[in-house]
Scaffold this active site. Sequence first.
Site, mmCIF file in Angstrom:
data_model
loop_
_atom_site.group_PDB
_atom_site.id
_atom_site.type_symbol
_atom_site.label_atom_id
_atom_site.label_comp_id
_atom_site.label_asym_id
_atom_site.label_seq_id
_atom_site.Cartn_x
_atom_site.Cartn_y
_atom_site.Cartn_z
ATOM 1 N N GLY A 13 0.828 -1.213 0.000
ATOM 2 C CA GLY A 13 0.000 0.000 0.000
ATOM 3 C C GLY A 13 0.854 1.252 0.000
ATOM 4 O O GLY A 13 2.003 1.236 0.420
ATOM 5 N N GLY A 15 0.728 5.311 1.164
ATOM 6 C CA GLY A 15 0.007 6.344 1.911
ATOM 7 C C GLY A 15 0.557 7.719 1.605
ATOM 8 O O GLY A 15 1.396 7.872 0.705
ATOM 9 N N VAL A 20 4.042 0.834 2.251
ATOM 10 C CA VAL A 20 4.229 -0.433 2.973
ATOM 11 C C VAL A 20 4.545 -1.524 1.955
ATOM 12 O O VAL A 20 3.851 -1.654 0.945
ATOM 13 C CB VAL A 20 2.975 -0.810 3.798
ATOM 14 N N LYS A 35 7.542 -0.522 6.512
ATOM 15 C CA LYS A 35 7.026 0.810 6.195
ATOM 16 C C LYS A 35 8.209 1.677 5.817
ATOM 17 O O LYS A 35 9.146 1.843 6.599
ATOM 18 C CB LYS A 35 6.292 1.366 7.418
ATOM 19 N N ASP A 129 -3.556 8.988 15.676
ATOM 20 C CA ASP A 129 -4.170 8.834 14.347
ATOM 21 C C ASP A 129 -5.071 7.594 14.327
ATOM 22 O O ASP A 129 -4.967 6.740 13.445
ATOM 23 C CB ASP A 129 -3.070 8.732 13.287
#
Length: 290
Positions: A13, A15, A20, A35, A129
């Site tokens: 993924g 962001g 990641v 990450k 978050d």
Amino acid sequence: MQVGRYEIIDVIGTGANSKVVRAHDPMIGRIVAIKLFSPGLAQGAGRDKFLQEARVVGQLSHPCVVTLHDMGIDEATQTPYLVMEFLEGQPLDKLLGKGSIPLPRACAWVGEIASALHLAHRRGVIHGDIKPANILILDDGRVKLTDFGMARLASHDKKDTPLLGTPAYWCPEQIIGRSQDARSDIFSLGVVLYEMVTGKRPFDSDSLQGICTRVLSSKPLPVSQANPSVPTAFDSIVAKCLEKDPGHRYPSVDLLAAELYPLARRKPSGQPQAHTSTFRERATRLLRSA
Ligand SMILES: Nc1ncnc2c1ncn2[C@@H]1O[C@H](COP(=O)(O)OP(=O)(O)O)[C@@H](O)[C@H]1O
Ligand SMILES: [Mg+2]
């Protein structure tokens, strides 16, 4: 491609501040999730800040927090990275895309997240978050919180980060630029709990301005009105998380967990389950997390 000693397999993924990837650790012989941040994050004074923050996050050990195995700054590319356990599952935001979650399950998951947050809060670490995208639901039904302290970690190379990300889960103090504490995580967790049980976000609008105005001044429809199958006793739990004034929220997240656990044991009909089954569920959970 390689980062540190890890061999990158593929991207899972991307962001706003990071990416990641799935990777192989040749030393231990296992698959990990890594990450990767932008090299700018660890430049100059940012380097020590990154390592220091990652150290704090890495010291959190809880069955409902994604385990940090390793961290580093790649020598060749100066890319800062965090190496985590690789988990088979999906983020809660994807699951919510398919509909709301039955109350007992939502209470069980949020109760477990709350117990993980309690450990962090006792150590003076806030998540900062909390949102469905940072809650992973594993294929075996367990739940894990990810991106601990990541908002702060990613903010070192930007000045305006308190207002980055998705505003629907921001707390009022974040919007008005006041300092955040454990009770800010409780507010965001309340937003997640509301959305899990009703399928709707409590503060929704089609503009950023509209969402902020609602977070700051509107009182959401009680959960039991948005979803009539939910007992009215549940309304006050969510409402207490969503108080505008942090002083009116649960003073500590373990008090929220304590109120959720009895509801997690209820059958959808509202009847508490027999004690034996509750005990077995707990024992299974403990064995799984051992
Ligand atoms: N430890 C992990 N194991 C497996 N997949 C992960 C892990 N951490 C994150 N992911 C997946 O990677 C994707 C992006 O992760 P995310 O934390 O949301 O990145 P960002 O917060 O930078 O947007 C998500 O689909 C998430 O499910
Ligand atoms: Mg995330």
